[in-house]
Write a protein that holds these residues in place. Structure first.
Motif, PDB file in Angstrom:
ATOM      1  N   THR A 189      35.398  -7.481  -8.437  1.00 59.10           N
ATOM      2  CA  THR A 189      34.691  -8.061  -9.321  1.00 59.10           C
ATOM      3  C   THR A 189      33.360  -7.701  -9.530  1.00 59.10           C
ATOM      4  O   THR A 189      32.762  -7.232  -8.691  1.00 59.10           O
ATOM      5  CB  THR A 189      34.538  -9.578  -8.640  1.00 59.10           C
ATOM      6  OG1 THR A 189      35.917 -10.030  -8.401  1.00 59.10           O
ATOM      7  CG2 THR A 189      33.941 -10.427  -9.823  1.00 59.10           C
TER       8      THR A 189
ATOM      9  N   GLU B  20      29.653  -7.365  -9.936  1.00 60.61           N
ATOM     10  CA  GLU B  20      28.170  -7.832  -9.528  1.00 60.61           C
ATOM     11  C   GLU B  20      27.080  -7.523 -10.152  1.00 60.61           C
ATOM     12  O   GLU B  20      27.003  -6.182 -10.765  1.00 60.61           O
ATOM     13  CB  GLU B  20      28.291  -7.821  -8.064  1.00 60.61           C
ATOM     14  CG  GLU B  20      29.413  -8.210  -7.328  1.00 60.61           C
ATOM     15  CD  GLU B  20      29.341  -7.951  -5.829  1.00 60.61           C
ATOM     16  OE1 GLU B  20      28.718  -8.717  -4.953  1.00 60.61           O
ATOM     17  OE2 GLU B  20      29.955  -7.038  -5.198  1.00 60.61           O
TER      18      GLU B  20
ATOM     19  N   LYS C 152      24.343  -6.251  -8.846  1.00 60.68           N
ATOM     20  CA  LYS C 152      24.146  -4.960  -8.149  1.00 60.68           C
ATOM     21  C   LYS C 152      24.856  -3.594  -8.702  1.00 60.68           C
ATOM     22  O   LYS C 152      24.352  -2.560  -8.607  1.00 60.68           O
ATOM     23  CB  LYS C 152      24.147  -4.848  -6.724  1.00 60.68           C
ATOM     24  CG  LYS C 152      25.748  -5.004  -6.304  1.00 60.68           C
ATOM     25  CD  LYS C 152      25.888  -5.008  -4.563  1.00 60.68           C
ATOM     26  CE  LYS C 152      27.370  -5.202  -4.546  1.00 60.68           C
ATOM     27  NZ  LYS C 152      27.268  -5.506  -2.880  1.00 60.68           N
ATOM     28  N   ASP C 153      25.991  -3.824  -9.460  1.00 63.40           N
ATOM     29  CA  ASP C 153      26.520  -2.791 -10.180  1.00 63.40           C
ATOM     30  C   ASP C 153      26.141  -2.269 -11.422  1.00 63.40           C
ATOM     31  O   ASP C 153      26.529  -1.481 -12.098  1.00 63.40           O
ATOM     32  CB  ASP C 153      27.998  -3.092 -10.385  1.00 63.40           C
ATOM     33  CG  ASP C 153      28.918  -3.616  -9.034  1.00 63.40           C
ATOM     34  OD1 ASP C 153      28.851  -2.724  -8.284  1.00 63.40           O
ATOM     35  OD2 ASP C 153      29.550  -4.567  -9.109  1.00 63.40           O
TER      36      ASP C 153
ATOM     37  N   TYR D 265      30.328  -8.323 -17.112  1.00 60.43           N
ATOM     38  CA  TYR D 265      29.796  -9.454 -16.231  1.00 60.43           C
ATOM     39  C   TYR D 265      29.876 -10.827 -16.587  1.00 60.43           C
ATOM     40  O   TYR D 265      30.380 -11.621 -15.907  1.00 60.43           O
ATOM     41  CB  TYR D 265      28.334  -9.140 -15.700  1.00 60.43           C
ATOM     42  CG  TYR D 265      27.832 -10.001 -14.801  1.00 60.43           C
ATOM     43  CD1 TYR D 265      28.217  -9.918 -13.485  1.00 60.43           C
ATOM     44  CD2 TYR D 265      27.020 -11.114 -15.034  1.00 60.43           C
ATOM     45  CE1 TYR D 265      27.527 -10.753 -12.426  1.00 60.43           C
ATOM     46  CE2 TYR D 265      26.781 -11.915 -13.911  1.00 60.43           C
ATOM     47  CZ  TYR D 265      26.899 -11.996 -12.612  1.00 60.43           C
ATOM     48  OH  TYR D 265      26.517 -12.574 -11.510  1.00 60.43           O
TER      49      TYR D 265
END
Length: 299
Positions: free
Chosen positions: A6, A8, A10-11, A35
């Motif tokens: 999934t 996030e 931080k991605d 997102y």
């Protein structure tokens, strides 16, 4: 092997870096899009070498994105094919634009067939046209705005920031509550979930938006994100249907700010085949109607 997860917050950095190599203004190639709709579309992402690959859906209804990034494109597509095959499903790659279709056909001759639904096409407009609304084709839009200004002389525009986000959420809530119950064109709860997720991480994702106030109360808002230095993607725009010109003026005023920032195009996403949405998007006369197909692997 693809390891999907999934998406996030931080991605954002690595996904955005991969998307920077896209040679199509497809609205799916922004981190915010992936997102915000992760719950609604059951979105997952995988990092494969220097590519990002998205997957949507569940069970036998899975679809993949093209691998977007830098490196061996053919090898990355093979990874998609192998992942689908390992799940016992036919590999389906959604959102193939005209710039990518010949690449797929060249790398995999005769292996893909293509399905087309015009509800998936992106509406891409010239920012200057939306900002100026000049010419006969925008006559009705200018009339709507003139009536709005006449009826609301104290209107003003302001950028969305931490101080007015809650007011935008309240505006959207009221918009849902005042919708006709017989209007089943969209699942408003899923959209609202995406809107709230965007506002929660507004600065982190790098969204840009604006609102219109009347009598010091917000009556329209919009926001989206940068695609590249030339193109902006608008994700949401909301205003009460009974306030004539509200949509027209938030659209124009926001386009003016995009023009000031140097954008040439704005992608206002698909119409999903919904008649009301299609009529509204077509009324602004898109510069580009970005055709997107689904590639189905027949190898």
């Amino acid at each position: 092997m693809l390891n999907f997860k999934t998406p996030e917050i931080k991605d954002k950095k690595w996904i955005s870096e991969c998307f920077s190599y896209a040679h199509s203004m497809n609205c799916e190639y922004t981190f915010g899009n992936i997102y915000l709709w992760r719950a609604a579309y059951k979105s997952f992402v995988a990092r494969y070498n220097n590519f990002v690959i998205c997957r949507w859906g569940n069970g036998s209804n899975l679809q993949y994105s093209l691998p977007i990034g830098e490196g061996d494109f053919r090898d990355a597509v093979r990874a998609v094919i192998e992942d689908a095959s390992s799940l016992g499903i036919t590999p389906r790659i959604y959102g193939v634009t005209e710039s990518y279709k010949p690449v797929l056909e060249s790398d995999f001759p005769g292996k893909f067939s293509f399905e087309y639904d015009d509800g998936n096409n992106d509406y891409i407009y010239c920012v200057e046209n939306l900002a100026s609304l000049s010419g006969k084709k925008y006559h009705s839009k200018r009339n709507h705005i003139s009536n709005f200004i006449k009826n609301n002389p104290d209107w003003r525009y302001e950028d969305i920031n931490a101080d007015n986000i809650e007011e935008c959420i309240e505006l959207h809530t009221n918009w849902i509550e005042n919708k006709d119950n017989s209007d089943n064109e969209a699942d408003y709860s899923l959209e609202f979930e995406a809107v709230l997720s965007g506002f929660e991480h507004y600065s982190e994702i790098g969204f840009k938006g604006g609102l219109i106030r009347v009598n010091n109360k917000p009556i329209a808002y919009t926001y989206g994100e940068r695609f590249n230095k030339h193109c902006f993607v608008t994700h949401f725009e909301k205003a009460p249907a009974d306030v004539q010109g509200a949509y027209a003026i938030i659209n124009r005023e926001f386009a003016k700010r995009l023009a000031d920032d140097g954008y040439i195009y704005v992608n206002r996403e698909e119409d999903l085949g919904l008649p009301g949405l299609r009529k509204a998007k077509q009324s602004y006369k898109p510069q580009i109607w970005l055709k997107k197909e689904t590639a189905v692997y027949n190898g």
